[in-house]
Design a protein around this motif. Structure first.
Motif, PDB file in Angstrom:
ATOM      1  N   GLN A   1       0.829  -1.200   0.000  1.00  0.00           N
ATOM      2  CA  GLN A   1       0.000   0.000   0.000  1.00  0.00           C
ATOM      3  C   GLN A   1       0.867   1.255   0.000  1.00  0.00           C
ATOM      4  N   GLN A   2       1.956   1.178   0.741  1.00  0.00           N
ATOM      5  CA  GLN A   2       2.867   2.337   0.786  1.00  0.00           C
ATOM      6  C   GLN A   2       3.500   2.567  -0.589  1.00  0.00           C
ATOM      7  N   LEU A   3       3.872   1.486  -1.259  1.00  0.00           N
ATOM      8  CA  LEU A   3       4.453   1.606  -2.602  1.00  0.00           C
ATOM      9  C   LEU A   3       3.448   2.238  -3.555  1.00  0.00           C
ATOM     10  N   LEU A   4       2.188   1.794  -3.504  1.00  0.00           N
ATOM     11  CA  LEU A   4       1.156   2.372  -4.359  1.00  0.00           C
ATOM     12  C   LEU A   4       1.012   3.870  -4.098  1.00  0.00           C
ATOM     13  N   SER A   5       0.982   4.244  -2.855  1.00  0.00           N
ATOM     14  CA  SER A   5       0.866   5.663  -2.513  1.00  0.00           C
ATOM     15  C   SER A   5       2.033   6.446  -3.081  1.00  0.00           C
ATOM     16  N   ARG A   6       3.238   5.884  -2.951  1.00  0.00           N
ATOM     17  CA  ARG A   6       4.429   6.570  -3.461  1.00  0.00           C
ATOM     18  C   ARG A   6       4.340   6.780  -4.972  1.00  0.00           C
ATOM     19  N   LEU A   7       3.982   5.720  -5.689  1.00  0.00           N
ATOM     20  CA  LEU A   7       3.920   5.823  -7.145  1.00  0.00           C
ATOM     21  C   LEU A   7       2.898   6.866  -7.592  1.00  0.00           C
ATOM     22  N   ILE A   8       1.697   6.819  -6.991  1.00  0.00           N
ATOM     23  CA  ILE A   8       0.673   7.800  -7.362  1.00  0.00           C
ATOM     24  C   ILE A   8       1.136   9.199  -6.998  1.00  0.00           C
ATOM     25  N   ASN A   9       1.765   9.321  -5.857  1.00  0.00           N
ATOM     26  CA  ASN A   9       2.219  10.635  -5.399  1.00  0.00           C
ATOM     27  C   ASN A   9       3.249  11.240  -6.352  1.00  0.00           C
ATOM     28  N   TYR A  10       4.147  10.394  -6.870  1.00  0.00           N
ATOM     29  CA  TYR A  10       5.147  10.893  -7.824  1.00  0.00           C
ATOM     30  C   TYR A  10       4.461  11.488  -9.044  1.00  0.00           C
ATOM     31  N   LEU A  11       3.436  10.774  -9.547  1.00  0.00           N
ATOM     32  CA  LEU A  11       2.739  11.267 -10.735  1.00  0.00           C
ATOM     33  C   LEU A  11       1.929  12.519 -10.423  1.00  0.00           C
ATOM     34  N   VAL A  12       1.314  12.588  -9.245  1.00  0.00           N
ATOM     35  CA  VAL A  12       0.536  13.765  -8.861  1.00  0.00           C
ATOM     36  C   VAL A  12       1.442  14.994  -8.775  1.00  0.00           C
ATOM     37  N   LYS A  13       2.644  14.804  -8.266  1.00  0.00           N
ATOM     38  CA  LYS A  13       3.578  15.930  -8.117  1.00  0.00           C
ATOM     39  C   LYS A  13       4.025  16.457  -9.468  1.00  0.00           C
ATOM     40  N   ASP A  14       4.267  15.534 -10.415  1.00  0.00           N
ATOM     41  CA  ASP A  14       4.779  15.968 -11.730  1.00  0.00           C
ATOM     42  C   ASP A  14       4.165  15.103 -12.826  1.00  0.00           C
ATOM     43  N   PRO A  15       2.948  15.469 -13.281  1.00  0.00           N
ATOM     44  CA  PRO A  15       2.289  14.681 -14.326  1.00  0.00           C
ATOM     45  C   PRO A  15       2.725  15.058 -15.731  1.00  0.00           C
ATOM     46  N   SER A  16       3.572  16.057 -15.885  1.00  0.00           N
ATOM     47  CA  SER A  16       3.966  16.506 -17.228  1.00  0.00           C
ATOM     48  C   SER A  16       4.658  15.371 -17.983  1.00  0.00           C
ATOM     49  N   ARG A  17       4.421  15.335 -19.259  1.00  0.00           N
ATOM     50  CA  ARG A  17       4.881  14.189 -20.054  1.00  0.00           C
ATOM     51  C   ARG A  17       6.397  14.187 -20.188  1.00  0.00           C
ATOM     52  N   SER A  18       7.021  13.089 -19.827  1.00  0.00           N
ATOM     53  CA  SER A  18       8.467  12.920 -19.951  1.00  0.00           C
ATOM     54  C   SER A  18       8.762  11.430 -19.926  1.00  0.00           C
ATOM     55  N   ASN A  19      10.013  11.108 -20.178  1.00  0.00           N
ATOM     56  CA  ASN A  19      10.364   9.684 -20.146  1.00  0.00           C
ATOM     57  C   ASN A  19      10.240   9.122 -18.731  1.00  0.00           C
ATOM     58  N   VAL A  20      10.412   9.989 -17.713  1.00  0.00           N
ATOM     59  CA  VAL A  20      10.256   9.550 -16.331  1.00  0.00           C
ATOM     60  C   VAL A  20       8.788   9.235 -16.042  1.00  0.00           C
ATOM     61  N   THR A  21       7.911  10.145 -16.467  1.00  0.00           N
ATOM     62  CA  THR A  21       6.480   9.933 -16.241  1.00  0.00           C
ATOM     63  C   THR A  21       6.002   8.656 -16.921  1.00  0.00           C
ATOM     64  N   LYS A  22       6.437   8.438 -18.156  1.00  0.00           N
ATOM     65  CA  LYS A  22       6.008   7.229 -18.878  1.00  0.00           C
ATOM     66  C   LYS A  22       6.523   5.981 -18.168  1.00  0.00           C
ATOM     67  N   LYS A  23       7.734   6.053 -17.641  1.00  0.00           N
ATOM     68  CA  LYS A  23       8.281   4.898 -16.926  1.00  0.00           C
ATOM     69  C   LYS A  23       7.488   4.630 -15.656  1.00  0.00           C
ATOM     70  N   LEU A  24       7.084   5.681 -14.968  1.00  0.00           N
ATOM     71  CA  LEU A  24       6.295   5.525 -13.745  1.00  0.00           C
ATOM     72  C   LEU A  24       4.899   4.980 -14.063  1.00  0.00           C
ATOM     73  N   CYS A  25       4.334   5.445 -15.169  1.00  0.00           N
ATOM     74  CA  CYS A  25       3.034   4.905 -15.595  1.00  0.00           C
ATOM     75  C   CYS A  25       3.139   3.403 -15.864  1.00  0.00           C
ATOM     76  N   SER A  26       4.230   3.012 -16.475  1.00  0.00           N
ATOM     77  CA  SER A  26       4.445   1.594 -16.748  1.00  0.00           C
ATOM     78  C   SER A  26       4.566   0.815 -15.439  1.00  0.00           C
ATOM     79  N   ALA A  27       5.320   1.369 -14.470  1.00  0.00           N
ATOM     80  CA  ALA A  27       5.477   0.701 -13.174  1.00  0.00           C
ATOM     81  C   ALA A  27       4.139   0.575 -12.465  1.00  0.00           C
ATOM     82  N   LEU A  28       3.346   1.627 -12.526  1.00  0.00           N
ATOM     83  CA  LEU A  28       2.049   1.611 -11.863  1.00  0.00           C
ATOM     84  C   LEU A  28       1.114   0.587 -12.519  1.00  0.00           C
TER      85      LEU A  28
END
Length: 1003
Positions: free
Chosen positions: A86-113
């Motif tokens: 649950q903590q991991l899920l919160s972290r992943l969503i939180n990363y995207l909420v903080k910076d949803p702008s499109r980048s290779n990092v965001t796409k990688k996080l979307c894939s992880a999620l």
């Protein structure tokens, strides 16, 4: 400098390490740095490290962190506790909420999620709504908290541009991850993914709407809106397609309505020049049942509207993509299982007429394929499938008692028109255009021509005389007005159906070949090379016609002689010439003198080399063979030998005086290959009647009469050239082929040489001779060809050959020194045993002891090929010894009496674990023949078993081994007549011996 140990690095040092990998001058350290970072990712601290690194100011560091999370997700997520998960899920969503702008990092996080959601152990539900709500609240939101928030229809429209793009990326990743999952054991995961489909519909509706609004604003002068609108629509379209293909296999068809509701918005992307055509075509081609009738009607309306017509008229890359859509659309109409092919079964339907009209127009562009028209190859995919479909329908109705349906006649008419249109597309442009083509363009045009040609045999099965008449009319008309490039195209497709034509078509074909087609091709230097090449191919494709109509042969063969002078046609012309002459030899005897004259002219061409010379002489030799007397044949052969004799003389000259051994070898090889081809053609035709009465007194013409000189010349060619170029393997092999040319003959002839010709050649070779294996194969052919020869002359030469084989064995000393040569020797002896066993009786006991000792050693050899070959030989020896009907049984029995104990020991030695499983079958076959055929076999077997060291060692340590051995001995005797039981007995004992080898092998 080595990279530091992973465990000793601080957060700052790790960050610096990652940054340094992307700096110039670090190439030599990349591998070390990468290894260190991988250790960090795999370590237990990897989770915390990735969490910390995501806060870095460096994009490459954040990307490494996202990659670390993805890797940990794949390898360790299932082992996390519920709290940690649950903590991991919160972290992943939180990363995207903080910076949803499109980048290779965001796409990688979307894939992880997405990967997190697809884990079988996760408890996360309604992921699309969860992420949308998290964006709205600016904090992670999932579980029961979702029930307290407004509906997804209320929330998604409130999200900003970055939120929507990020949500689309995640949702697309979710579908892609779902497609990668396994089968039924993950049904629960698929159910959880499918539960999001209503929220996916909301997301796609809103995203497409937002994108379309931006594009509308662009029309009002807001340029920035263009990029935003295109990007939004493109992301929505890719997400839509990903979900369509996921739904194809994993989502209940009832839920497809949520995706289908978005289809019209997706189609609107086409008219806004979004990159949509490729994606829409992909769905049409691979999931034809997805679109409903209203969708297809909308799509066709767009194609026929100003948007579609403008694209089709432009003939560019967009036209190619739209052609894919049209072809896929038409295939859907053809393959609609409910209507069973309504496109061609409802010819009066105005819409279907419209579709067929467009399909015809796609192959009518006037520009050449591969240069300005890449639409036609796409359209040809439809017409190729259509041809196959109509051919199948036509075959189904061919024997129908209810007659041919009216729609089939209309379908045939469309097929006929398409065939005519396709011929126009394969006409070569003028040389002024083709001379500027690059290699890719040439290959594209060539492949298209082949695709068109490949349709014609099936089309001919449907259209028959109508298509043939059309092609012949078109050919004769093009010929009459000297339109050579059009003629070439028509002949090109006509060639495709040449082998399908029956004698009933000859009347029609004569209309074409009665034209001076080949004479003009031979005499007009202005005809394009492509037209000549296709005419040469026509000779081969219409071979059967020319056989039935020999009156056309002189012009055809004269044309082939002319074509021999052109490098790009020489080989195919020579092959066709040889084939036609061979099959039509009796019809061409009157042309022999002119062919000799043309051959002399051909010798002046640059294309007169080994292959072309040999094939042309093969053809002329066939006509020589068809002469009605030996005197005429002898004169013709003498003329042929005059030509090849010149090459032979030059070969020796270059090798001995001209200091150009390489050129000498080329000429020697040319001589021998020409000689072998002549020998092949001079063999009596299979169709000729053999007079059995005359065979009692065969002609002496070639052995003692005027033809004897021919045989002497053949022998001299072989011996002189092989002796001069003794170290050239190709020359040795070619010489063997000359000798082999007479082995198949059943009556005396010019190449049926005396046995001494072969044995003299073979006995000059030794283990240093190149291609000795081929020489030994020739010896096998020689022995087999003299199976019925009881003459004293052959017996002497057979004895000579047998002693030569023994000499080679003595030179080898052991089969392992050259397994391939050993196999060659074995096979020659095997031929003697099977065909002329009496030869062995004339040898001294010492010679036979050495020979059979080598053969026994081959059975014991670790080399696979000699072992198998020797086992096969001994199987034949045992067969011979037990065959009461063979006149040579006594010889076989004598061999077994002398060598039975030793060969039995060798076979048992193999069965006692020494042979590999792949060769065991060969040993078993020979062993069974021994047991069945020899009354002393049991004694031999028991003695051999007692002598095996493995069994002796095993019996000392395990008293049960004696019983195993006894059971084997009794089993093979009892089951000798039952093949399957015998094999099982031996294999079971072999397996036990393999186990003994591991248990009792000496240390």
């Amino acid at each position: 400098m080595a990279a530091p140990a992973a465990q000793s690095l601080s957060f700052a040092e790790v960050e610096a390490l990652i940054v340094s990998m992307y700096q110039p001058g670090q190439a030599s350290r990349v591998a070390q740095l990468d290894a260190t970072l991988r250790d960090l990712q795999r370590s237990p601290q990897g989770w915390a490290l990735a969490d910390a690194l995501l806060g870095s100011q460096h994009n490459e560091v954040r990307f490494f962190a996202a990659g670390t999370l993805t890797m940990k997700m794949n390898t360790e997520a299932d082992g996390l506790s519920d709290q940690d998960s649950q903590q991991l899920l919160s972290r992943l969503i939180n990363y995207l909420v903080k910076d949803p702008s499109r980048s290779n990092v965001t796409k990688k996080l979307c894939s992880a999620l997405a990967q997190y959601f697809c884990k079988a152990t996760t408890t996360w539900e309604k992921c699309v709504r969860s992420l949308a709500c998290s964006f709205m609240k600016q904090s992670p939101c999932f579980g029961d908290a979702l029930d307290e928030l407004p509906s997804t229809w209320d929330i998604v429209p409130q999200l900003n541009y970055d939120h929507l793009i990020c949500l689309l990326d995640f949702t697309m990743e979710l579908a892609d991850q779902g497609k990668k999952l396994g089968g039924l054991q993950l049904t629960g995961v698929h159910d959880r993914i499918a539960a999001n489909i209503e929220d996916v519909e909301v997301l796609l509706q809103v995203s497409f709407g937002r994108g379309m609004q931006d594009l509308a604003d662009m029309d009002m002068g807001m340029e920035l809106a263009q990029q935003a609108g295109e990007l939004m629509c493109s992301a929505a379209l890719k997400c839509f397609v990903a979900w369509v293909f996921y739904a194809q296999t994993e989502i209940n068809s009832e839920k497809l309505r949520y995706l289908r509701s978005v289809t019209e918005l997706a189609f609107m992307c086409l008219e806004h020049n979004i990159d949509a055509m490729d994606l829409i075509a992909e769905i049409l081609e691979n999931y034809m049942d997805f679109f409903e009738k209203r969708h297809l009607e909308m799509l066709w309306s767009m194609i026929k509207g100003s948007w579609g017509q403008a694209i089709l008229n432009s003939v560019d890359e967009e036209s190619v993509m739209l052609a894919r859509i049209i072809v896929a659309y038409a295939q859907i109409l053809c393959e609609d299982t409910k209507s069973k092919g309504k496109l061609y079964k409802e010819p009066d339907n105005p819409h279907h007429q419209d579709v067929m009209s467009v399909l015809h127009s796609l192959i009518k562009y006037p520009k050449p394929v591969g240069v300005e028209d890449n639409v036609a190859p796409v359209a040809m995919e439809f017409w190729s499938a259509y041809t196959t479909t109509i051919a199948a329908e036509n075959f189904e109705y061919s024997d129908s008692l209810n007659g041919i349906p009216e729609w089939l006649g209309n379908a045939k008419q469309h097929l006929f028109e398409a065939m005519c249109e396709s011929v126009q597309k394969i006409i070569f442009p003028p040389p002024t255009i083709t001379s500027k083509w690059d290699e890719d363009t040439k290959q594209t045009f060539k492949r298209f021509r082949i695709d068109v040609r490949d349709m014609f045999p099936e089309a001919y099965d449907v259209l028959r005389e109508k298509l043939l008449d059309c092609l012949i009319d078109y050919s004769t008309y093009s010929f009459s007005i000297s339109n050579w490039l059009v003629l070439e195209a028509v002949l090109f497709v006509l060639n495709a159906i040449g082998e399908s034509l029956s004698p009933d078509s000859d009347v029609r074909l004569r209309r074409l070949f009665e034209q001076p087609l080949f004479a003009t091709m031979a005499g007009n230097p202005g005809i394009p090379p492509a037209a000549r090449r296709t005419a040469v191919e026509m000779v081969a494709d219409f071979n059967s016609f020319f056989l039935r109509n020999p009156a056309f042969l002189p012009d055809v063969l004269t044309f082939l002689f002319t074509a021999l002078g052109q490098p790009n046609l020489a080989h195919s012309s020579a092959k066709s010439f040889a084939s036609l002459c061979s099959q039509c030899r009796k019809s061409l005897t009157g042309e022999l003198t002119s062919f000799f004259g043309m051959y002399e002219q051909f010798l002046g061409y640059q294309t007169a080399e080994e292959f072309t010379k040999s094939r042309v002489l093969e053809g002329i030799a066939a006509i020589v063979q068809a002469q009605d007397s030996d005197d005429k044949r002898q004169a013709g052969i003498q003329k042929l030998f005059h030509y090849i004799g010149h090459d032979a003389t030059q070969a020796v000259h270059f090798a001995t005086r001209g200091n150009d051994v390489e050129m000498g070898q080329v000429l020697a090889l040319t001589t021998l290959k020409c000689l072998a081809c002549i020998g092949k053609s001079l063999q009596a035709s299979d169709e000729e009647v053999i007079d059995l009465e005359a065979d009692h007194n065969p002609t002496q013409y070639w052995t003692q009469g005027p033809g004897k000189d021919i045989q002497n010349q053949i022998t001299n060619f072989v011996n002189y050239l092989s002796g001069t170029f003794v170290n050239n393997g190709e020359v040795i092999e070619a010489a063997c082929n000359v000798l082999r040319a007479g082995y198949k003959e059943t009556v005396p002839g010019p190449f049926v040489l005396p046995p001494s010709a072969t044995t003299h050649f073979i006995c000059k070779t030794n283990i240093e001779t190149p291609r000795l294996v081929y020489v030994l194969e020739t010896a096998c052919c020689f022995v087999s060809s003299h199976k019925l020869n009881q003459s004293e002359e052959y017996s002497i030469e057979a004895q000579r050959l047998l002693r030569y084989i023994l000499g080679v064995m003595q030179q080898l000393q052991h089969p392992s020194n050259d397994p391939e040569i050993s196999v060659g020797c074995i096979e020659v002896i095997q031929r003697f045993i099977n065909n002329n066993a009496q030869v062995l009786t004339a040898e001294s006991p010492g010679v036979l002891k050495d020979m059979f000792g080598f053969l026994i050693e081959c059975v014991k050899s670790p080399d696979v090929l000699p072992k198998r070959a020797a086992a096969a030989l001994w199987k034949d020896v045992f067969d011979l010894a037990g065959n009461a009907r063979s006149p040579h049984q006594a010889t076989g029995q004598e061999i077994v009496n002398h060598f039975g104990p030793d060969v039995t020991f060798a076979l048992i030695y193999n069965i006692c674990g020494e042979v590999e499983g792949s060769s065991l079958e060969h040993i078993i076959t020979a062993f069974r023949k021994l047991v069945v055929g020899d009354r002393n076999a049991k004694t031999y077997i028991n003695n051999a078993l007692q002598a095996q060291l493995l069994l002796q060692r095993a019996a000392q340590k395990d008293p049960s081994v004696a019983g195993t051995v006894r059971k084997f001995s009794e089993g093979v005797s009892r089951n000798a007549r039952a093949s399957t039981a015998f094999k099982e007995t031996v294999k079971e004992f072999w397996k036990k011996c393999k186990q003994m080898q591991m248990q009792f092998a000496p240390v």
